[in-house]
Design an enzyme around this catalytic site. Sequence first.
Site, mmCIF file in Angstrom:
data_model
loop_
_atom_site.group_PDB
_atom_site.id
_atom_site.type_symbol
_atom_site.label_atom_id
_atom_site.label_comp_id
_atom_site.label_asym_id
_atom_site.label_seq_id
_atom_site.Cartn_x
_atom_site.Cartn_y
_atom_site.Cartn_z
ATOM 1 N N GLY A 11 0.843 -1.202 0.000
ATOM 2 C CA GLY A 11 0.000 0.000 0.000
ATOM 3 C C GLY A 11 0.873 1.244 0.000
ATOM 4 N NE ARG A 21 14.074 16.405 -3.374
ATOM 5 C CZ ARG A 21 14.594 16.907 -2.257
ATOM 6 N NH1 ARG A 21 14.554 16.202 -1.134
ATOM 7 N NH2 ARG A 21 15.178 18.089 -2.272
ATOM 8 N NE ARG A 72 -2.354 -4.203 -0.766
ATOM 9 C CZ ARG A 72 -1.765 -3.633 0.289
ATOM 10 N NH1 ARG A 72 -0.662 -4.144 0.789
ATOM 11 N NH2 ARG A 72 -2.278 -2.553 0.836
ATOM 12 C CG ASP A 103 2.669 -5.660 7.743
ATOM 13 O OD1 ASP A 103 2.263 -5.066 6.718
ATOM 14 O OD2 ASP A 103 1.935 -6.395 8.420
ATOM 15 C CB THR A 126 2.645 1.211 6.171
ATOM 16 O OG1 THR A 126 1.265 0.984 6.481
ATOM 17 C CG2 THR A 126 3.454 0.886 7.403
ATOM 18 C CB ILE A 127 -1.342 5.208 6.213
ATOM 19 C CG1 ILE A 127 -2.255 4.056 5.795
ATOM 20 C CG2 ILE A 127 -0.928 6.060 5.024
ATOM 21 C CD1 ILE A 127 -3.653 4.516 5.428
ATOM 22 C CG ASP A 128 -2.052 0.100 8.033
ATOM 23 O OD1 ASP A 128 -2.945 0.958 7.937
ATOM 24 O OD2 ASP A 128 -2.041 -0.945 7.366
ATOM 25 C CG ASP A 130 1.090 -2.316 10.456
ATOM 26 O OD1 ASP A 130 1.910 -1.695 9.751
ATOM 27 O OD2 ASP A 130 0.286 -3.133 9.989
ATOM 28 N NE ARG A 155 -16.570 16.237 18.119
ATOM 29 C CZ ARG A 155 -16.825 15.330 19.070
ATOM 30 N NH1 ARG A 155 -18.069 15.030 19.411
ATOM 31 N NH2 ARG A 155 -15.851 14.684 19.656
ATOM 32 N NE ARG A 172 -8.206 -4.976 4.335
ATOM 33 C CZ ARG A 172 -7.683 -5.032 3.107
ATOM 34 N NH1 ARG A 172 -6.829 -5.970 2.798
ATOM 35 N NH2 ARG A 172 -8.020 -4.139 2.196
ATOM 36 C CD GLU A 188 -17.632 12.423 22.014
ATOM 37 O OE1 GLU A 188 -17.418 12.195 20.807
ATOM 38 O OE2 GLU A 188 -17.470 13.545 22.536
ATOM 39 N NE ARG A 244 -27.691 10.599 8.525
ATOM 40 C CZ ARG A 244 -28.842 10.481 9.185
ATOM 41 N NH1 ARG A 244 -28.938 9.604 10.184
ATOM 42 N NH2 ARG A 244 -29.882 11.222 8.871
ATOM 43 C CD GLN A 252 -8.010 7.466 6.732
ATOM 44 O OE1 GLN A 252 -7.486 6.459 7.167
ATOM 45 N NE2 GLN A 252 -9.280 7.737 6.874
HETATM 46 O O1 F6P Z 1 -1.688 0.577 3.416
HETATM 47 C C1 F6P Z 1 -2.268 -0.041 4.485
HETATM 48 C C2 F6P Z 1 -3.722 -0.239 4.235
HETATM 49 O O2 F6P Z 1 -4.238 1.001 3.918
HETATM 50 C C3 F6P Z 1 -4.546 -0.845 5.334
HETATM 51 O O3 F6P Z 1 -4.899 0.024 6.348
HETATM 52 C C4 F6P Z 1 -5.717 -1.367 4.566
HETATM 53 O O4 F6P Z 1 -6.363 -2.357 5.261
HETATM 54 C C5 F6P Z 1 -5.078 -1.864 3.330
HETATM 55 O O5 F6P Z 1 -3.920 -1.084 3.154
HETATM 56 C C6 F6P Z 1 -5.910 -1.811 2.098
HETATM 57 O O6 F6P Z 1 -5.117 -2.183 1.022
HETATM 58 P P1 F6P Z 1 -5.504 -2.397 -0.494
HETATM 59 O O7 F6P Z 1 -4.726 -1.385 -1.232
HETATM 60 O O8 F6P Z 1 -5.030 -3.758 -0.805
HETATM 61 O O9 F6P Z 1 -6.978 -2.238 -0.643
#
Ligand code: F6P
Length: 320
Positions: A11, A21, A72, A103, A126-128, A130, A155, A172, A188, A244, A252
């Site tokens: 991702g 760069r 991927r 990862d 990675t934005i995760d 993790d 908000r 995920r 909250e 909602r 993101q």
């Molecule tokens: O890059 C990480 C991530 O955004 C996870 O938070 C998310 O579950 C996953 O990638 C989604 O990936 P894909 O590009 O395979 O839909």
Amino acid sequence: MKKIGLVTSGGDAPGMNAAIRAVVRIACSRDLQVFGFERGWEGLLTNTFRRLTPRSVGGILHLGGTILRTSRSPEFKKREGVQKAAETLTLNNVDGLVVVGGDGSLRGALELSRETDARIVGIPATIDNDVFGTEETIGFDTAVNTAITEIDKIRDTANSHERVFIVEVMGRKRGFLALTVGLTVGAEIILVPEVKYSLENIVRTLEESSAKGKKSGIIVAAEGIGDTRKLLREIEEKTGLDVRLSISGYAQRGGHPTARSRLLANLFGNRAVELLLNKQGKRMVGLQKGRITSIELEQVCKTEKSLDLNLLRLAQTLAI
Ligand code: F6P
């Protein structure tokens, strides 16, 4: 060392271009040639690359995405795929490879390092957030800020209509993004995949909030917690509140990287090339206790980064 390869995989994350760069410019300043493999591991499987020079990576520092593109790759998950990638490195006399990704990509980097003599160094992006071995990954801060900007707006409308919003953010498997976003927007309730949620607790918290005079409620939920549409219906049924759902999702993953993501990209890129020049491989660069460090890829891949559950409790207290 004369020639290094560079690949962005998995991702995408804002700041990957800044990392490209940085790696290219640091490498070229040390008389190395850089081959940029395209479309993630696919580029190594199909021997598709382009020469990267200081000029060819000009004007990309502030751009989201990755100019090398990414994918991927199911083929790379198999040993034959990894061996094919190793052959591509040999064929092109590439003696070092920088892998920029999350990862899964770092696990791929470790597998590849077992099949080649080329030195492999990972840069966590990675934005995760993790990845074990680094307090922060490239792109995380940008994704947090993107989500904050959106939820602050939500908000406003939530207050006007006296509604509860479930805002689903990415993640995920892990809840680092949801936790930081939830804490920083004053949610909250924060729901993360690591902690199974209880509908009763959610209902109680929302009822208590409204009894205390709160006019709106924000629930930040990581995508990995389950079906948020179902959760919405259940909350509405049990509380009678107007609920909602807003799924912020892939936005993101894009956008201009923040200063923080760019800074990490520059520092990680610099250290990655330094490691290769010092003949070190099978490592990942990272941020630990505010310093740029490196750690064995093996360690990164076998250890799960833990979520600070104290922050969940802090968020609860701050939301009284
Ligand atoms: O890059 C990480 C991530 O955004 C996870 O938070 C998310 O579950 C996953 O990638 C989604 O990936 P894909 O590009 O395979 O839909």
